[in-house]
Write a protein that holds these residues in place. Structure first.
Motif, PDB file in Angstrom:
ATOM      1  N   THR A  53       0.833  -1.204   0.000  1.00 36.87           N
ATOM      2  CA  THR A  53       0.000   0.000   0.000  1.00 36.87           C
ATOM      3  C   THR A  53       0.869   1.256   0.000  1.00 36.87           C
ATOM      4  N   ARG A  54       0.679   2.064  -1.003  1.00 39.72           N
ATOM      5  CA  ARG A  54       1.457   3.307  -1.146  1.00 39.72           C
ATOM      6  C   ARG A  54       0.629   4.477  -0.615  1.00 39.72           C
ATOM      7  N   LEU A  55       1.149   5.142   0.412  1.00 38.53           N
ATOM      8  CA  LEU A  55       0.473   6.281   1.018  1.00 38.53           C
ATOM      9  C   LEU A  55       1.226   7.562   0.702  1.00 38.53           C
ATOM     10  N   ILE A  56       0.480   8.638   0.464  1.00 36.54           N
ATOM     11  CA  ILE A  56       1.096   9.952   0.297  1.00 36.54           C
ATOM     12  C   ILE A  56       0.576  10.876   1.384  1.00 36.54           C
ATOM     13  N   ASP A  57       1.393  11.861   1.721  1.00 43.52           N
ATOM     14  CA  ASP A  57       1.002  12.887   2.688  1.00 43.52           C
ATOM     15  C   ASP A  57       1.877  14.096   2.427  1.00 43.52           C
ATOM     16  N   ASN A  58       1.475  15.242   2.948  1.00 39.71           N
ATOM     17  CA  ASN A  58       2.278  16.445   2.730  1.00 39.71           C
ATOM     18  C   ASN A  58       1.960  17.509   3.756  1.00 39.71           C
ATOM     19  N   ARG A  59       2.776  18.517   3.743  1.00 47.51           N
ATOM     20  CA  ARG A  59       2.545  19.700   4.561  1.00 47.51           C
ATOM     21  C   ARG A  59       2.870  20.908   3.696  1.00 47.51           C
ATOM     22  N   LEU A  60       1.927  21.798   3.575  1.00 47.52           N
ATOM     23  CA  LEU A  60       2.096  23.014   2.785  1.00 47.52           C
ATOM     24  C   LEU A  60       2.258  24.179   3.753  1.00 47.52           C
ATOM     25  N   LEU A  61       3.341  24.930   3.594  1.00 51.94           N
ATOM     26  CA  LEU A  61       3.608  25.990   4.562  1.00 51.94           C
ATOM     27  C   LEU A  61       4.449  27.090   3.939  1.00 51.94           C
ATOM     28  N   ASN A  62       4.534  28.187   4.680  1.00 50.35           N
ATOM     29  CA  ASN A  62       5.375  29.312   4.303  1.00 50.35           C
ATOM     30  C   ASN A  62       6.442  29.486   5.372  1.00 50.35           C
ATOM     31  N   PRO A  63       7.727  29.353   5.011  1.00 44.83           N
ATOM     32  CA  PRO A  63       8.792  29.394   6.023  1.00 44.83           C
ATOM     33  C   PRO A  63       8.818  30.670   6.845  1.00 44.83           C
ATOM     34  N   VAL A  64       8.507  31.815   6.231  1.00 40.93           N
ATOM     35  CA  VAL A  64       8.512  33.071   6.982  1.00 40.93           C
ATOM     36  C   VAL A  64       7.451  33.035   8.064  1.00 40.93           C
ATOM     37  N   GLU A  65       6.278  32.533   7.717  1.00 38.74           N
ATOM     38  CA  GLU A  65       5.216  32.446   8.711  1.00 38.74           C
ATOM     39  C   GLU A  65       5.518  31.404   9.773  1.00 38.74           C
ATOM     40  N   VAL A  66       6.232  30.344   9.392  1.00 35.06           N
ATOM     41  CA  VAL A  66       6.677  29.378  10.394  1.00 35.06           C
ATOM     42  C   VAL A  66       7.567  30.064  11.408  1.00 35.06           C
ATOM     43  N   GLY A  67       8.472  30.917  10.912  1.00 34.60           N
ATOM     44  CA  GLY A  67       9.378  31.638  11.795  1.00 34.60           C
ATOM     45  C   GLY A  67       8.635  32.559  12.749  1.00 34.60           C
ATOM     46  N   GLU A  68       7.449  32.997  12.347  1.00 38.33           N
ATOM     47  CA  GLU A  68       6.645  33.861  13.206  1.00 38.33           C
ATOM     48  C   GLU A  68       5.625  33.062  14.021  1.00 38.33           C
ATOM     49  N   GLY A  69       5.717  31.737  13.911  1.00 32.76           N
ATOM     50  CA  GLY A  69       4.788  30.878  14.627  1.00 32.76           C
ATOM     51  C   GLY A  69       3.418  30.815  13.997  1.00 32.76           C
ATOM     52  N   LEU A  70       3.349  31.063  12.666  1.00 22.02           N
ATOM     53  CA  LEU A  70       2.059  31.143  11.988  1.00 22.02           C
ATOM     54  C   LEU A  70       1.937  30.140  10.866  1.00 22.02           C
ATOM     55  N   CYS A  71       2.422  28.944  11.070  1.00 22.53           N
ATOM     56  CA  CYS A  71       2.373  27.923  10.006  1.00 22.53           C
ATOM     57  C   CYS A  71       0.944  27.762   9.494  1.00 22.53           C
TER      58      CYS A  71
END
Length: 302
Positions: free
Chosen positions: A281-299
């Motif tokens: 069974t092949r599973l896919i997953d992902n996370r879409l984010l903006n690194p600048v907002e991650v740095g501000e705690g706003l992922c």
């Protein structure tokens, strides 16, 4: 609400034309194309469409053109009765369930290929897959002629491909991305989850756990190459996991990054994507984010 079941293109077009002609209020048509075996993720797309539009059309068609020679076409889960019940509770008006001969009465001599963004991730490991997706989605768009079409972000590459295709071909439909839905323990909903045995299901949680940890790693200033290495190491802690790919790309154009540059210095939206086998069974997953907002705690993971 009991959806109307339609199995031919002619009848579907007639039903939609009748709706547009007679409806006095919201005449927009929303469309959710699927391969069936519906789960709550599909239901969320249908509910969104029902909220946005006067008519919601669901298609159920297991498209052979997007399966490779050694993939699970014959074993792909199917349960029409169950699908109809799920669709009914989500506000679906019409369910289009065509036979193979209805969609492909003759050998198709026309091909649609989206280049570049199909050359990585699933496109690299499943050659021809997105050509099959492109032709069936184009056919369905031409048949239904919806105002809006709804796709889940779990298959972020498919969403990018379809968005690019509709833009390039001037197909008059709004593509509406919808968030990934997960089980309470974090596993992304998928029709293929039914294939997992108890141990595989338990170990598959490493995907969402690793992707969640990536936010902290990016905030700490690691590069793309370091993030990929950490994700691979983390996923490999699950003995049954066999990694197909792990990658970090810009989104939605899926271009390569400077792998040595700290990700928290990148202003682009990023897609962190994984594909992993648990057994067959092949599973896919992902996370879409903006690194600048991650740095501000706003992922803004979706």
């Amino acid at each position: 609400m009991t959806p109307k079941i339609i199995r031919t293109i002619v009848e579907l077009r007639q039903a939609i034309a009748e709706f547009r002609k007679l409806s006095e209020d919201n005449r927009s048509v929303g469309f959710v194309p699927t391969m069936g075996y519906l789960h709550e993720g599909h239901a969320s797309l249908l509910r969104q469409s029902a909220s946005d539009n006067g008519l919601t059309v669901l298609s159920i068609f297991v498209n052979p053109l997007q399966f490779g020679p050694n993939e699970d076409l014959d074993k792909y889960p199917r349960d029409e009765e169950r699908d109809i019940k799920v669709a009914a509770t989500a506000g679906t008006n019409i369910i289009f369930i065509p036979a193979l001969s209805e969609m492909y009465p003759n050998q198709a001599l026309t091909h649609i290929s989206v280049s570049e963004i199909t050359e990585r991730l699933c496109g690299a490991s499943r050659p021809g897959h997105f050509d099959g997706v492109a032709i069936v989605v184009t056919k369905l768009f031409n048949i239904v002629q919806p105002d809006r079409a709804y796709f889940g972000l779990k298959d972020a590459q498919q969403l990018a491909v379809i968005s690019q295709m509709t833009q390039d071909l001037n197909i008059p439909v709004e593509i509406v991305p919808c968030p990934i839905l997960r089980e309470e323990d974090g596993l992304a909903l998928s029709s293929r989850n039914v294939y997992l045995d108890e141990d595989q299901r338990s170990q598959a949680l490493i995907l969402s756990q690793s992707l969640s940890a990536s936010t902290d790693w990016i905030q700490a200033g690691i590069s793309a190459s370091e993030l990929i290495a950490k994700l691979k190491a983390e996923i490999s802690k699950a003995p049954l996991a066999k990694i197909d790919y792990v990658d970090v790309l810009t989104y939605p154009n899926l271009s390569q990054l400077n792998k040595d540059r700290p990700l928290n210095e990148n202003n682009n939206d990023l897609l962190i994507a994984v594909a992993v086998y648990f057994g067959k069974t092949r599973l896919i997953d992902n996370r879409l984010l903006n690194p600048v907002e991650v740095g501000e705690g706003l992922c803004f993971a979706k």
